[in-house]
Design a protein around this motif. Sequence first.
Motif, PDB file in Angstrom:
ATOM      1  N   ASN A 129     -15.319  -4.037  -2.771  1.00 25.92           N
ATOM      2  CA  ASN A 129     -16.177  -4.754  -1.834  1.00 25.92           C
ATOM      3  C   ASN A 129     -16.154  -6.326  -2.231  1.00 25.92           C
ATOM      4  N   ASN A 130     -15.703  -6.519  -3.513  1.00 27.00           N
ATOM      5  CA  ASN A 130     -15.726  -8.093  -3.765  1.00 27.00           C
ATOM      6  C   ASN A 130     -14.593  -8.484  -4.078  1.00 27.00           C
ATOM      7  N   SER A 131     -13.352  -7.536  -3.680  1.00 25.73           N
ATOM      8  CA  SER A 131     -12.018  -8.068  -3.690  1.00 25.73           C
ATOM      9  C   SER A 131     -11.444  -8.367  -2.203  1.00 25.73           C
ATOM     10  N   GLU A 132     -10.509  -9.208  -2.337  1.00 26.78           N
ATOM     11  CA  GLU A 132      -9.683  -9.562  -0.971  1.00 26.78           C
ATOM     12  C   GLU A 132      -8.957  -8.230  -0.689  1.00 26.78           C
ATOM     13  N   THR A 133      -9.246  -7.617   0.456  1.00 24.09           N
ATOM     14  CA  THR A 133      -8.405  -6.591   1.122  1.00 24.09           C
ATOM     15  C   THR A 133      -8.089  -6.230   2.532  1.00 24.09           C
ATOM     16  N   THR A 134      -7.075  -6.041   2.758  1.00 24.11           N
ATOM     17  CA  THR A 134      -6.582  -6.180   3.933  1.00 24.11           C
ATOM     18  C   THR A 134      -5.914  -4.831   4.503  1.00 24.11           C
ATOM     19  N   LEU A 135      -5.810  -4.847   5.863  1.00 25.28           N
ATOM     20  CA  LEU A 135      -5.208  -3.418   6.252  1.00 25.28           C
ATOM     21  C   LEU A 135      -4.247  -3.910   7.674  1.00 25.28           C
ATOM     22  N   ARG A 136      -2.920  -3.680   7.499  1.00 28.32           N
ATOM     23  CA  ARG A 136      -2.036  -3.881   8.582  1.00 28.32           C
ATOM     24  C   ARG A 136      -0.970  -2.705   8.924  1.00 28.32           C
ATOM     25  N   ASN A 137      -0.208  -2.894   9.868  1.00 25.88           N
ATOM     26  CA  ASN A 137       0.699  -1.870  10.066  1.00 25.88           C
ATOM     27  C   ASN A 137       2.046  -2.247   9.514  1.00 25.88           C
ATOM     28  N   ASP A 184       6.330   5.248   9.937  1.00 25.92           N
ATOM     29  CA  ASP A 184       5.104   4.523  10.474  1.00 25.92           C
ATOM     30  C   ASP A 184       4.043   4.664   9.513  1.00 25.92           C
ATOM     31  N   VAL A 185       3.529   3.431   8.798  1.00 27.37           N
ATOM     32  CA  VAL A 185       2.121   3.599   8.007  1.00 27.37           C
ATOM     33  C   VAL A 185       1.268   2.616   8.161  1.00 27.37           C
ATOM     34  N   TYR A 186       0.122   2.886   7.750  1.00 23.07           N
ATOM     35  CA  TYR A 186      -1.010   1.675   7.632  1.00 23.07           C
ATOM     36  C   TYR A 186      -0.635   1.321   6.062  1.00 23.07           C
ATOM     37  N   VAL A 187      -0.713  -0.034   5.888  1.00 23.31           N
ATOM     38  CA  VAL A 187      -0.794  -0.684   4.311  1.00 23.31           C
ATOM     39  C   VAL A 187      -2.032  -1.311   4.044  1.00 23.31           C
ATOM     40  N   ILE A 188      -2.836  -0.676   3.026  1.00 28.15           N
ATOM     41  CA  ILE A 188      -3.918  -1.131   2.516  1.00 28.15           C
ATOM     42  C   ILE A 188      -3.741  -1.928   1.397  1.00 28.15           C
ATOM     43  N   GLU A 189      -3.853  -3.338   1.329  1.00 29.87           N
ATOM     44  CA  GLU A 189      -3.591  -4.232   0.058  1.00 29.87           C
ATOM     45  C   GLU A 189      -5.013  -4.759  -0.242  1.00 29.87           C
ATOM     46  N   VAL A 190      -5.050  -4.537  -1.678  1.00 32.17           N
ATOM     47  CA  VAL A 190      -6.313  -5.077  -2.395  1.00 32.17           C
ATOM     48  C   VAL A 190      -5.689  -6.017  -3.704  1.00 32.17           C
ATOM     49  N   ARG A 191      -6.472  -7.142  -3.591  1.00 31.15           N
ATOM     50  CA  ARG A 191      -6.307  -8.234  -4.571  1.00 31.15           C
ATOM     51  C   ARG A 191      -7.454  -8.395  -5.440  1.00 31.15           C
ATOM     52  N   PRO A 192      -7.750  -7.594  -6.495  1.00 37.34           N
ATOM     53  CA  PRO A 192      -8.992  -7.672  -6.977  1.00 37.34           C
ATOM     54  C   PRO A 192      -9.116  -9.070  -8.114  1.00 37.34           C
ATOM     55  N   ASN A 193     -10.157  -9.467  -8.165  1.00 31.82           N
ATOM     56  CA  ASN A 193     -10.359 -10.749  -8.851  1.00 31.82           C
ATOM     57  C   ASN A 193     -10.285 -10.487 -10.491  1.00 31.82           C
ATOM     58  N   GLN A 194     -10.303 -11.331 -11.379  1.00 29.85           N
ATOM     59  CA  GLN A 194     -10.253 -11.053 -12.762  1.00 29.85           C
ATOM     60  C   GLN A 194     -11.716 -10.122 -13.204  1.00 29.85           C
ATOM     61  N   GLN A 252      -1.577   0.383  -0.924  1.00 29.78           N
ATOM     62  CA  GLN A 252      -1.300   1.731  -0.495  1.00 29.78           C
ATOM     63  C   GLN A 252      -0.589   1.781   0.752  1.00 29.78           C
ATOM     64  N   TYR A 253       0.252   3.012   1.063  1.00 35.84           N
ATOM     65  CA  TYR A 253       0.841   3.155   2.268  1.00 35.84           C
ATOM     66  C   TYR A 253       0.453   4.693   2.727  1.00 35.84           C
ATOM     67  N   ILE A 254      -0.029   4.686   3.916  1.00 42.32           N
ATOM     68  CA  ILE A 254      -0.861   5.893   4.492  1.00 42.32           C
ATOM     69  C   ILE A 254      -0.077   6.095   5.669  1.00 42.32           C
ATOM     70  N   ASP A 255       0.684   7.356   5.795  1.00 43.58           N
ATOM     71  CA  ASP A 255       1.168   7.771   6.910  1.00 43.58           C
ATOM     72  C   ASP A 255       0.177   7.882   8.184  1.00 43.58           C
ATOM     73  N   LYS A 256       0.725   7.240   9.247  1.00 45.61           N
ATOM     74  CA  LYS A 256      -0.236   7.092  10.482  1.00 45.61           C
ATOM     75  C   LYS A 256      -0.405   8.428  11.068  1.00 45.61           C
ATOM     76  N   ASN A 289      -2.049  11.179   5.184  1.00 46.71           N
ATOM     77  CA  ASN A 289      -1.640  11.161   3.746  1.00 46.71           C
ATOM     78  C   ASN A 289      -1.226   9.886   2.972  1.00 46.71           C
ATOM     79  N   LEU A 290      -1.593   9.862   1.926  1.00 45.29           N
ATOM     80  CA  LEU A 290      -1.206   8.588   1.081  1.00 45.29           C
ATOM     81  C   LEU A 290       0.364   9.088   0.447  1.00 45.29           C
ATOM     82  N   LEU A 291       1.190   8.324   0.886  1.00 42.53           N
ATOM     83  CA  LEU A 291       2.726   8.310   0.659  1.00 42.53           C
ATOM     84  C   LEU A 291       2.885   7.563  -0.662  1.00 42.53           C
ATOM     85  N   GLN A 292       2.589   6.496  -0.783  1.00 45.67           N
ATOM     86  CA  GLN A 292       2.747   5.709  -1.856  1.00 45.67           C
ATOM     87  C   GLN A 292       2.028   4.663  -2.409  1.00 45.67           C
TER      88      GLN A 292
END
Length: 267
Positions: free
Chosen positions: A148-156, A163-173, A196-200, A204-207
């Motif tokens: 919750n304190n990290s930079e997190t985004t979700l995109r197609n 086709d997947v949803y891509v969840i990207e997390v950039r945790p701080n130090q 994370q790559y989640i099948d639309k 399911n988490l694919l990768q």
Amino acid sequence: MNSRKHVFTTVALALLVALAGCSAFVGTPTDDGDDDSPEGKEIKADAVNQMQSVHAYNYSMVTVVEFSDNELRTESSGTVNISAQRMAATNVVTAVRTNSTQTRSFSEAYIFGEQQCLFIDDEWSQSDVDRSPWRANATLGAQQEILNNSETTLRNGTLNGQDVYVIEVRPNQEAIQQLVGNDTGNVDFGEVTYRQYIDKDSKNLLQSTMNATYVVNGRAANLSVKMSFSDYNTTHEIELPRAAGGKNRPCAGMNGTAGSNRVVALA
């Protein structure tokens, strides 16, 4: 298998296991930046439900550590039976490249409950696991707070034509150090990106992938990890090879070990 490989494999798995288990729980903005959009909430809820319903899967994993002209590359594949608390990495290949030499080694690993059976340097041995994969969900609350304190985004996006949803997390130090605890030793992390790559369709988490830069003992290095998942809830029997678990063999004591509790997948 040297101690440095243990350190970085542990770090990679710690990050992947922890983040994969809860990144779908945290606030993940959609492309338009609306954290509370109905679509975003539905995606997160569906992904979480799928993860919680998993009781078995297959995986493949590639871990690469690079520093100066040196590279440590490990490729592995195997199967996980969460209900039985058994997992196997039956094809582990480790390649070490320096500016003057190249070596390859082969190993296997089995985990039954809290015991592991390892085939390293042509020998089987049994020991306690260093980090239990079955307890990943025990610290879910702490992991959620970290993310919750990290930079997190979700995109197609797409993955291998799907086709997947891509969840990207950039945790701080601070988040990274809290997540991996004392496993890293004298290691200072720089930028870390986890996806994370989640099948639309199936949710399911694919990768899962991770890329990180860090400094260890004054030397800069790069770490990359890719894990792919398949055959969800297709149960495969996991048994020790006769050479390891047969009568009077080194890991024979593990044959009766199995878990009885239903737990959440480690990824």
